[in-house]
Motif scaffolding. Structure first.
Motif, PDB file in Angstrom:
ATOM      1  N   GLY A  20       0.814  -1.212   0.000  1.00  0.00           N
ATOM      2  CA  GLY A  20       0.000   0.000   0.000  1.00  0.00           C
ATOM      3  C   GLY A  20       0.844   1.257   0.000  1.00  0.00           C
ATOM      4  O   GLY A  20       0.589   2.205  -0.757  1.00  0.00           O
ATOM      5  N   VAL A  21       1.865   1.258   0.869  1.00  0.00           N
ATOM      6  CA  VAL A  21       2.759   2.421   0.929  1.00  0.00           C
ATOM      7  C   VAL A  21       3.508   2.596  -0.390  1.00  0.00           C
ATOM      8  O   VAL A  21       3.656   3.724  -0.887  1.00  0.00           O
ATOM      9  CB  VAL A  21       3.759   2.259   2.098  1.00  0.00           C
ATOM     10  N   PHE A  22       3.931   1.473  -0.975  1.00  0.00           N
ATOM     11  CA  PHE A  22       4.669   1.551  -2.240  1.00  0.00           C
ATOM     12  C   PHE A  22       3.795   2.132  -3.349  1.00  0.00           C
ATOM     13  O   PHE A  22       4.226   3.006  -4.109  1.00  0.00           O
ATOM     14  CB  PHE A  22       5.167   0.164  -2.633  1.00  0.00           C
ATOM     15  N   ILE A  23       2.559   1.648  -3.457  1.00  0.00           N
ATOM     16  CA  ILE A  23       1.648   2.156  -4.496  1.00  0.00           C
ATOM     17  C   ILE A  23       1.409   3.652  -4.313  1.00  0.00           C
ATOM     18  O   ILE A  23       1.432   4.432  -5.278  1.00  0.00           O
ATOM     19  CB  ILE A  23       0.319   1.379  -4.465  1.00  0.00           C
ATOM     20  N   CYS A  24       1.186   4.056  -3.065  1.00  0.00           N
ATOM     21  CA  CYS A  24       0.964   5.484  -2.789  1.00  0.00           C
ATOM     22  C   CYS A  24       2.191   6.305  -3.161  1.00  0.00           C
ATOM     23  O   CYS A  24       2.078   7.398  -3.736  1.00  0.00           O
ATOM     24  CB  CYS A  24       0.611   5.688  -1.318  1.00  0.00           C
ATOM     25  N   LEU A  25       3.391   5.772  -2.833  1.00  0.00           N
ATOM     26  CA  LEU A  25       4.616   6.500  -3.159  1.00  0.00           C
ATOM     27  C   LEU A  25       4.829   6.602  -4.665  1.00  0.00           C
ATOM     28  O   LEU A  25       5.241   7.654  -5.177  1.00  0.00           O
ATOM     29  CB  LEU A  25       5.817   5.804  -2.511  1.00  0.00           C
ATOM     30  N   VAL A  26       4.533   5.486  -5.381  1.00  0.00           N
ATOM     31  CA  VAL A  26       4.682   5.522  -6.842  1.00  0.00           C
ATOM     32  C   VAL A  26       3.762   6.566  -7.444  1.00  0.00           C
ATOM     33  O   VAL A  26       4.167   7.367  -8.297  1.00  0.00           O
ATOM     34  CB  VAL A  26       4.393   4.131  -7.443  1.00  0.00           C
ATOM     35  N   LEU A  27       2.502   6.567  -7.003  1.00  0.00           N
ATOM     36  CA  LEU A  27       1.555   7.565  -7.521  1.00  0.00           C
ATOM     37  C   LEU A  27       1.992   8.979  -7.167  1.00  0.00           C
ATOM     38  O   LEU A  27       1.959   9.888  -8.002  1.00  0.00           O
ATOM     39  CB  LEU A  27       0.156   7.289  -6.959  1.00  0.00           C
ATOM     40  N   TYR A  28       2.424   9.158  -5.921  1.00  0.00           N
ATOM     41  CA  TYR A  28       2.834  10.486  -5.482  1.00  0.00           C
ATOM     42  C   TYR A  28       4.054  10.968  -6.262  1.00  0.00           C
ATOM     43  O   TYR A  28       4.088  12.094  -6.770  1.00  0.00           O
ATOM     44  CB  TYR A  28       3.132  10.468  -3.980  1.00  0.00           C
ATOM     45  N   PHE A  29       5.070  10.078  -6.350  1.00  0.00           N
ATOM     46  CA  PHE A  29       6.292  10.483  -7.039  1.00  0.00           C
ATOM     47  C   PHE A  29       6.053  10.656  -8.531  1.00  0.00           C
ATOM     48  O   PHE A  29       6.673  11.511  -9.167  1.00  0.00           O
ATOM     49  CB  PHE A  29       7.408   9.465  -6.794  1.00  0.00           C
ATOM     50  N   ASN A  30       5.165   9.836  -9.109  1.00  0.00           N
ATOM     51  CA  ASN A  30       4.864   9.998 -10.533  1.00  0.00           C
ATOM     52  C   ASN A  30       4.259  11.369 -10.805  1.00  0.00           C
ATOM     53  O   ASN A  30       4.639  12.059 -11.754  1.00  0.00           O
ATOM     54  CB  ASN A  30       3.908   8.895 -10.979  1.00  0.00           C
ATOM     55  N   ILE A  31       3.315  11.750  -9.943  1.00  0.00           N
ATOM     56  CA  ILE A  31       2.707  13.080 -10.095  1.00  0.00           C
ATOM     57  C   ILE A  31       3.739  14.172  -9.826  1.00  0.00           C
ATOM     58  O   ILE A  31       3.841  15.154 -10.574  1.00  0.00           O
ATOM     59  CB  ILE A  31       1.504  13.223  -9.138  1.00  0.00           C
ATOM     60  N   SER A  32       4.527  13.979  -8.755  1.00  0.00           N
ATOM     61  CA  SER A  32       5.530  14.985  -8.404  1.00  0.00           C
ATOM     62  C   SER A  32       6.600  15.101  -9.479  1.00  0.00           C
ATOM     63  O   SER A  32       7.010  16.210  -9.857  1.00  0.00           O
ATOM     64  CB  SER A  32       6.180  14.626  -7.067  1.00  0.00           C
ATOM     65  N   ILE A  33       7.065  13.939  -9.990  1.00  0.00           N
ATOM     66  CA  ILE A  33       8.103  13.969 -11.025  1.00  0.00           C
ATOM     67  C   ILE A  33       7.575  14.606 -12.303  1.00  0.00           C
ATOM     68  O   ILE A  33       8.272  15.400 -12.951  1.00  0.00           O
ATOM     69  CB  ILE A  33       8.612  12.539 -11.292  1.00  0.00           C
ATOM     70  N   SER A  34       6.343  14.257 -12.671  1.00  0.00           N
ATOM     71  CA  SER A  34       5.748  14.849 -13.875  1.00  0.00           C
ATOM     72  C   SER A  34       5.668  16.352 -13.739  1.00  0.00           C
ATOM     73  O   SER A  34       6.014  17.109 -14.664  1.00  0.00           O
ATOM     74  CB  SER A  34       4.352  14.263 -14.109  1.00  0.00           C
ATOM     75  N   SER A  35       5.224  16.801 -12.577  1.00  0.00           N
ATOM     76  CA  SER A  35       5.132  18.240 -12.335  1.00  0.00           C
ATOM     77  C   SER A  35       6.511  18.881 -12.351  1.00  0.00           C
ATOM     78  O   SER A  35       6.698  19.968 -12.926  1.00  0.00           O
ATOM     79  CB  SER A  35       4.442  18.486 -10.992  1.00  0.00           C
ATOM     80  N   PHE A  36       7.494  18.188 -11.765  1.00  0.00           N
ATOM     81  CA  PHE A  36       8.839  18.730 -11.707  1.00  0.00           C
ATOM     82  C   PHE A  36       9.443  18.877 -13.108  1.00  0.00           C
ATOM     83  O   PHE A  36       9.995  19.936 -13.457  1.00  0.00           O
ATOM     84  CB  PHE A  36       9.716  17.819 -10.852  1.00  0.00           C
TER      85      PHE A  36
END
Length: 455
Positions: A20-36
């Motif tokens: 669960g934590v991994f999926i949340c981190l992947v989604l979060y980082f994917n959004i954050s990386i895309s924005s970055f």
């Protein structure tokens, strides 16, 4: 899941949390990386604009008619920025794009944006069939004229970076999950191994196979649980020894009066009177029957001790004075040859089990009457906000070496029966949150029950 083994539960919960934590981190980082990287793309475009303006090299301006929806991605490499100056050579954007296959909608949008833009520089994006186009429109002065520089860049480089970082993140996450699961499995085995060991020992204790000591070299909760089980094992062994000892003693004591009664009854049936007369013989039978009755009462005391240990203490309100007075005058009636003195409060309400506390007073006053030479004293008073009961007799003092074992079962005094009375008293008193002790004083012995609740 509660029916599964503890190892499986620990592993499953750990795996679920990690996943669960991994999926949340992947989604979060994917959004954050895309924005970055989107922000980095715009910064690259703006940097290219500044470089272009500083060079004042109009040859770097791409002819607009060369741009179309099919080749715009091919014109650039992954990080190239296309610069267009508007107006240029007195032509507007629509005319400059008139011969291109780029959609008129985009041309109109760009022209409208340049005409309506109030900011010096502003970021835009547009969705093409081949990807997303990022561009920045900046007001400037080009070759002495007020112009707009429009800088384009496709999302090819941005997408590549996002894809590479996301893939590496997923690979790293999978490795982390595998390592975490292996660690959680090892940890679950570390937790469950001693639990299984304790389970096996408890099963053995339940079958009275309790003579092997239990040691678990741990300082955590499992170690304390093992210590509690070890204490329970020791107490069970002691109680079993007490029970066996009591049964042996009672069996021996019951055997003699029963044998005497039977022999005398058989002799009377044969017309023989062992004591010379029928009356004398029947008197012996009666005395032995009384003795037998006392032995049975002693046996019931053992059952009473077991009862006290298993029965929860009631929390009822009652008068301590009334209980003391009732027991005092009942024991006094059977021992009128002694001097009895009582001193209590007008009223003393307390919380507890009235029936059990009556047993305490009966045992203590019965002991006092048996050991006293001439006098028994009972007093009730308040000490440090709680009640204290003092029961004194002027009998023989207790040897100092006997104080340590005084309240243990089967520890008998000179006039004692089976040594159960004081052990019962101690059990009940401590269950009520009070404490009891004995002292030699005034050429006699006094028992003190202290810290009784004051309501």
């Amino acid at each position: 899941m509660k029916n599964k083994s503890l190892t499986f539960q620990v592993w499953a919960v750990s795996a679920g949390i990690i996943a669960g934590v991994f999926i949340c981190l992947v989604l979060y980082f994917n959004i954050s990386i895309s924005s970055f990287f989107t922000d980095e793309t715009y910064k690259t475009i703006e940097l290219a604009q500044d470089t272009f303006l500083q060079s004042k090299n109009k040859d770097k301006n791409l002819e607009l008619e060369e741009i179309n929806a099919e080749n715009i991605g091919m014109i650039q490499d992954t990080r190239s920025v296309t610069q267009v100056v508007y107006p240029y050579q007195n032509l507007n954007i629509i005319k400059r794009f008139s011969r291109s296959s780029l959609t008129n909608d985009l041309m109109k949008i760009i022209e409208k944006e340049t005409m309506t833009q109030t900011e010096t520089s502003k970021r835009y994006d547009y969705k093409l069939s081949s990807g997303r186009l990022y561009y920045v429109i900046k007001k400037t002065n080009f070759e002495g004229k007020d112009s707009y520089i429009i800088s384009f860049m496709m999302d090819t480089y941005r997408n590549k970076l996002v894809k590479d970082v996301t893939e590496k993140l997923i690979v790293g996450g999978i490795i982390a999950i595998m390592i975490s699961l292996m660690v959680s499995m090892a940890f679950s085995n570390y937790i469950t191994a001693p639990i299984k060991f304790l389970e096996g020992r408890v099963k053995r204790i339940a079958k009275q196979d309790w003579y092997d000591s239990l040691k678990l070299e741990r300082g955590d909760e499992l170690g304390r649980l093992a210590e509690s089980i070890e204490d329970m094992r020791i107490q069970l062994i002691k109680r079993d020894e007490w029970r066996q000892n009591m049964l042996q003693q009672v069996s021996h004591e019951l055997k003699t009066p029963v044998m005497v009664i039977r022999n005398y009854v058989q002799a009377v049936e044969d017309g023989i009177y062992p004591n010379g007369t029928l009356q004398g013989t029947m008197k012996v039978i009666d005395e032995e029957a009384i003795m037998l009755q006392k032995r049975i009462k002693d046996l019931l005391q053992l059952s009473k001790l077991e009862y006290v240990n298993s029965k929860p203490v009631k929390n009822q309100l009652y008068s301590l004075c009334d209980v003391i007075s009732d027991v005092f005058y009942k024991i006094k009636a059977n021992n009128m040859e002694l001097q009895w003195d009582i001193e209590t409060l007008e009223d003393a309400l307390t919380l507890g089990d009235k029936e059990q506390f009556t047993i305490v007073l009966e045992n203590l006053l019965d002991n006092a009457s048996r050991y006293a030479r001439k006098k028994v004293e009972v007093s009730l008073y308040i000490e440090q906000g709680k009640y204290t009961i003092r029961i004194y007799n002027d009998g023989e003092e207790i040897d100092e070496k006997d104080f340590e074992n005084l309240f243990l079962p089967f520890t008998k005094g000179k006039n004692g029966k089976y040594g159960l009375g004081l052990s019962i008293v101690k059990e009940i008193v401590e269950c009520h949150g009070a404490n009891i002790q004995a002292k030699n004083e005034n050429n006699g012995v006094a028992f003190y029950i202290a810290n009784i609740k004051n309501v």
